[in-house]
Motif scaffolding. Structure first.
Motif, PDB file in Angstrom:
ATOM      1  N   GLN A  89       0.826  -1.208   0.000  1.00 29.61           N
ATOM      2  CA  GLN A  89       0.000   0.000   0.000  1.00 29.61           C
ATOM      3  C   GLN A  89       0.861   1.260   0.000  1.00 29.61           C
ATOM      4  OE1 GLN A  89      -2.521  -0.441   3.420  1.00 29.61           O
ATOM      5  NE2 GLN A  89      -3.978  -1.785   2.359  1.00 29.61           N
ATOM      6  N   GLU A  90       1.909   1.258   0.795  1.00 30.12           N
ATOM      7  CA  GLU A  90       2.806   2.411   0.844  1.00 30.12           C
ATOM      8  C   GLU A  90       3.488   2.634  -0.499  1.00 30.12           C
ATOM      9  OE1 GLU A  90       3.155   4.702   3.292  1.00 30.12           O
ATOM     10  OE2 GLU A  90       1.527   3.635   4.272  1.00 30.12           O
ATOM     11  N   MET A  91       3.911   1.546  -1.133  1.00 27.69           N
ATOM     12  CA  MET A  91       4.557   1.663  -2.438  1.00 27.69           C
ATOM     13  C   MET A  91       3.578   2.209  -3.476  1.00 27.69           C
ATOM     14  SD  MET A  91       6.945  -1.744  -2.480  1.00 27.69           S
ATOM     15  CE  MET A  91       7.578  -1.454  -4.109  1.00 27.69           C
ATOM     16  N   ARG A  92       2.335   1.744  -3.419  1.00 21.24           N
ATOM     17  CA  ARG A  92       1.305   2.237  -4.327  1.00 21.24           C
ATOM     18  C   ARG A  92       1.087   3.739  -4.130  1.00 21.24           C
ATOM     19  NH1 ARG A  92      -2.925  -0.681  -2.671  1.00 21.24           N
ATOM     20  NH2 ARG A  92      -1.787  -2.592  -3.018  1.00 21.24           N
ATOM     21  N   LYS A  93       1.045   4.171  -2.881  1.00 18.36           N
ATOM     22  CA  LYS A  93       0.871   5.588  -2.578  1.00 18.36           C
ATOM     23  C   LYS A  93       2.040   6.409  -3.117  1.00 18.36           C
ATOM     24  CE  LYS A  93      -1.797   4.989   1.666  1.00 18.36           C
ATOM     25  NZ  LYS A  93      -1.773   5.137   3.141  1.00 18.36           N
ATOM     26  N   LEU A  94       3.248   5.888  -2.955  1.00 17.18           N
ATOM     27  CA  LEU A  94       4.431   6.595  -3.461  1.00 17.18           C
ATOM     28  C   LEU A  94       4.395   6.713  -4.985  1.00 17.18           C
ATOM     29  CD1 LEU A  94       7.256   5.152  -1.199  1.00 17.18           C
ATOM     30  CD2 LEU A  94       6.408   7.494  -1.234  1.00 17.18           C
ATOM     31  N   LYS A  95       3.977   5.654  -5.657  1.00 18.90           N
ATOM     32  CA  LYS A  95       3.874   5.687  -7.112  1.00 18.90           C
ATOM     33  C   LYS A  95       2.837   6.705  -7.555  1.00 18.90           C
ATOM     34  CE  LYS A  95       5.419   0.985  -8.046  1.00 18.90           C
ATOM     35  NZ  LYS A  95       5.038  -0.360  -8.523  1.00 18.90           N
ATOM     36  N   GLN A  96       1.704   6.756  -6.857  1.00 14.32           N
ATOM     37  CA  GLN A  96       0.665   7.725  -7.198  1.00 14.32           C
ATOM     38  C   GLN A  96       1.162   9.150  -6.976  1.00 14.32           C
ATOM     39  OE1 GLN A  96      -2.613   6.477  -4.758  1.00 14.32           O
ATOM     40  NE2 GLN A  96      -3.305   4.926  -6.215  1.00 14.32           N
ATOM     41  N   THR A  97       1.882   9.362  -5.895  1.00  7.96           N
ATOM     42  CA  THR A  97       2.431  10.682  -5.610  1.00  7.96           C
ATOM     43  C   THR A  97       3.440  11.075  -6.674  1.00  7.96           C
ATOM     44  OG1 THR A  97       2.124  10.327  -3.245  1.00  7.96           O
ATOM     45  CG2 THR A  97       3.646  12.066  -3.886  1.00  7.96           C
ATOM     46  N   LYS A  98       4.255  10.136  -7.090  1.00  9.17           N
ATOM     47  CA  LYS A  98       5.265  10.403  -8.112  1.00  9.17           C
ATOM     48  C   LYS A  98       4.593  10.781  -9.435  1.00  9.17           C
ATOM     49  CE  LYS A  98       9.276   8.363 -10.340  1.00  9.17           C
ATOM     50  NZ  LYS A  98      10.105   7.176 -10.499  1.00  9.17           N
ATOM     51  N   LYS A  99       3.507  10.100  -9.789  1.00  5.03           N
ATOM     52  CA  LYS A  99       2.778  10.429 -11.018  1.00  5.03           C
ATOM     53  C   LYS A  99       2.139  11.816 -10.925  1.00  5.03           C
ATOM     54  CE  LYS A  99       1.578   5.751 -12.438  1.00  5.03           C
ATOM     55  NZ  LYS A  99       0.466   4.790 -12.633  1.00  5.03           N
ATOM     56  N   PHE A 100       1.696  12.182  -9.746  1.00  6.06           N
ATOM     57  CA  PHE A 100       1.022  13.456  -9.540  1.00  6.06           C
ATOM     58  C   PHE A 100       1.985  14.634  -9.685  1.00  6.06           C
ATOM     59  CE2 PHE A 100      -0.289  16.858  -6.611  1.00  6.06           C
ATOM     60  CZ  PHE A 100      -1.500  17.197  -7.192  1.00  6.06           C
ATOM     61  N   LEU A 101       3.208  14.474  -9.190  1.00  6.67           N
ATOM     62  CA  LEU A 101       4.186  15.559  -9.243  1.00  6.67           C
ATOM     63  C   LEU A 101       4.706  15.732 -10.658  1.00  6.67           C
ATOM     64  CD1 LEU A 101       6.232  14.792  -6.027  1.00  6.67           C
ATOM     65  CD2 LEU A 101       4.560  16.608  -6.353  1.00  6.67           C
ATOM     66  N   PRO A 102       4.984  16.962 -11.054  1.00  6.01           N
ATOM     67  CA  PRO A 102       5.564  17.188 -12.386  1.00  6.01           C
ATOM     68  C   PRO A 102       6.934  16.506 -12.479  1.00  6.01           C
ATOM     69  CG  PRO A 102       5.067  19.269 -11.269  1.00  6.01           C
ATOM     70  CD  PRO A 102       4.765  18.178 -10.322  1.00  6.01           C
ATOM     71  N   GLN A 103       7.267  16.094 -13.673  1.00  8.65           N
ATOM     72  CA  GLN A 103       8.525  15.378 -13.867  1.00  8.65           C
ATOM     73  C   GLN A 103       9.735  16.245 -13.533  1.00  8.65           C
ATOM     74  OE1 GLN A 103       9.047  12.191 -14.465  1.00  8.65           O
ATOM     75  NE2 GLN A 103       6.847  11.861 -14.360  1.00  8.65           N
ATOM     76  N   GLU A 104       9.701  17.503 -13.982  1.00  7.71           N
ATOM     77  CA  GLU A 104      10.852  18.363 -13.749  1.00  7.71           C
ATOM     78  C   GLU A 104      10.346  19.733 -13.339  1.00  7.71           C
ATOM     79  OE1 GLU A 104      14.309  20.207 -16.443  1.00  7.71           O
ATOM     80  OE2 GLU A 104      13.957  18.060 -16.685  1.00  7.71           O
TER      81      GLU A 104
END
Length: 83
Positions: A58-73
């Motif tokens: 669940q934590e890894m899933r949350k981190l992946k979702q957060t990473k997708k939400f943030l702009p790449q650069e």
């Protein structure tokens, strides 16, 4: 302290390193009571490990979702505050 008691204490304290160490060094259990008690504790440890795995997933899933939400650069200007 004997192996079985050490395993119980490690499980109750949620000491993953000690649990792994004890399970890697499994002694020969001689009595029926020891075997039954060890199996019971191992079942509880298995359930604990499954719960830990689910929480980590669940934590890894949350981190992946957060990473997708943030702009790449992000080009954020930096202010030089040195005097």
């Amino acid at each position: 302290m004997n192996w079985l008691n050490e395993l119980k204490v490690a499980y109750l304290n949620r000491n993953d390193n000690k649990i792994n160490e004890l399970l890697d060094n499994l002694p020969t259990l001689t009595t029926r009571d020891e075997i039954f008690e060890a199996l019971t504790i191992m079942e509880q440890i298995t359930e604990y490990a499954k719960t830990q795995k689910q929480q980590l997933s669940q934590e890894m899933r949350k981190l992946k979702q957060t990473k997708k939400f943030l702009p790449q650069e992000q080009n954020i200007p930096r202010i030089n505050l040195s005097l």
